[in-house]
Design a protein around this motif. Structure first.
Motif, short mmCIF file in Angstrom:
data_model
loop_
_atom_site.label_atom_id
_atom_site.label_comp_id
_atom_site.label_asym_id
_atom_site.label_seq_id
_atom_site.Cartn_x
_atom_site.Cartn_y
_atom_site.Cartn_z
N GLY A 75 32.33 -37.78 -8.11
CA GLY A 75 30.70 -38.12 -7.18
C GLY A 75 30.89 -36.50 -6.92
O GLY A 75 29.82 -36.17 -6.41
N LEU A 76 31.79 -36.30 -6.11
CA LEU A 76 31.85 -34.49 -5.42
C LEU A 76 31.32 -33.81 -6.06
O LEU A 76 30.84 -32.95 -5.57
CB LEU A 76 32.98 -34.66 -5.13
CG LEU A 76 33.73 -33.31 -4.19
CD1 LEU A 76 32.91 -33.47 -2.64
CD2 LEU A 76 35.43 -32.96 -3.32
N SER A 77 32.70 -34.06 -7.60
CA SER A 77 32.21 -33.14 -8.34
C SER A 77 30.14 -32.91 -9.15
O SER A 77 29.88 -31.70 -8.13
CB SER A 77 32.58 -33.49 -9.42
OG SER A 77 32.14 -32.51 -10.85
N ALA A 78 29.64 -34.21 -9.31
CA ALA A 78 28.15 -33.99 -9.32
C ALA A 78 27.84 -33.23 -8.39
O ALA A 78 26.05 -33.17 -8.03
CB ALA A 78 27.70 -35.78 -9.29
N ASN A 79 27.82 -33.62 -6.61
CA ASN A 79 27.10 -33.54 -5.88
C ASN A 79 27.47 -31.43 -5.63
O ASN A 79 26.25 -30.81 -5.03
CB ASN A 79 27.96 -33.60 -4.05
CG ASN A 79 27.16 -35.50 -4.30
OD1 ASN A 79 26.26 -35.25 -4.40
ND2 ASN A 79 28.08 -36.35 -3.30
N LEU A 80 28.56 -31.03 -5.52
CA LEU A 80 29.22 -29.57 -5.53
C LEU A 80 27.62 -29.31 -6.86
O LEU A 80 27.54 -27.95 -6.17
CB LEU A 80 30.27 -29.54 -6.25
CG LEU A 80 30.77 -29.79 -4.74
CD1 LEU A 80 32.56 -29.42 -5.68
CD2 LEU A 80 30.76 -28.51 -4.22
N LEU A 81 27.23 -30.24 -8.49
CA LEU A 81 26.50 -28.94 -8.95
C LEU A 81 24.85 -29.22 -7.89
O LEU A 81 24.40 -28.64 -8.73
CB LEU A 81 26.92 -29.90 -9.93
CG LEU A 81 28.63 -29.35 -10.81
CD1 LEU A 81 28.26 -30.12 -12.63
CD2 LEU A 81 27.94 -27.93 -11.60
N LEU A 82 24.56 -30.37 -8.31
CA LEU A 82 24.10 -30.53 -7.52
C LEU A 82 22.67 -29.96 -6.36
O LEU A 82 22.08 -29.32 -6.56
CB LEU A 82 23.03 -32.27 -7.40
CG LEU A 82 22.98 -33.15 -8.38
CD1 LEU A 82 23.46 -34.64 -7.76
CD2 LEU A 82 22.12 -32.32 -9.41
N ALA A 83 24.20 -29.54 -5.34
CA ALA A 83 24.16 -28.31 -4.06
C ALA A 83 23.27 -27.19 -4.29
O ALA A 83 23.28 -25.76 -3.54
CB ALA A 83 24.99 -29.03 -3.66
#
Length: 146
Positions: A75-83
């Motif tokens: 989830g953290l990785s997905a948030n990094l990519l989306l941000a």
């Protein structure tokens, strides 16, 4: 539980192991591949635990850190990519993203959009991070002063 499930005829249908399933492969091949993917992802988690236990002296902190990594890493990785924190070509190769390997293997359409890597790229990334974490953990352990 198995006896109870055998009572219901809808659930008690035999499954053909040779039926074509995901990735146009027989069910038995998919089961073996999924087991292999699970083993590789598990070795990544184990190498991460070994690395953090060599870096951090507190068992409680190691357990808490790795629990957060395991349950919240993808989830953290997905948030990094989306941000759009940095170039996605680099950010998508972070070790947290490799935790998507198991879930993306059996649900490619959904998880590929968040990982931005193919199954093969996730597999190689997981193997490389496992080797790096193991070697780095071993090096820290050898040079640690007790």
């Amino acid at each position: 539980m198995t006896v109870l499930l055998n009572i219901f005829p809808i659930i008690n249908n035999p499954v053909s192991w040779t039926a074509t399933y995901q990735y146009h492969q027989p069910l038995v091949i998919n089961m073996i591949a999924n087991t292999g993917v699970d083993l590789i992802t598990s070795t990544l988690i184990i190498s991460s635990i070994c690395l953090t236990s060599c870096i951090i002296n507190s068992n409680t902190v190691v357990i808490a850190t790795n629990a957060l990594i395991i349950f919240m890493g993808s989830g953290l990785s997905a948030n990094l990519l989306l941000a759009h924190v940095g170039p996605s070509a680099i950010i998508r190769w972070n070790p947290f993203n490799m935790l998507n390997l198991t879930t993306q293997y059996y649900n490619y359409a959904t998880y590929h959009q968040s990982s931005l890597l193919s199954n093969q790229q996730l597999l190689w990334g997981t193997i490389i991070y496992t080797i790096l974490f193991t070697l780095f953990g071993y090096w820290i352990f050898q040079h640690k002063k007790l």
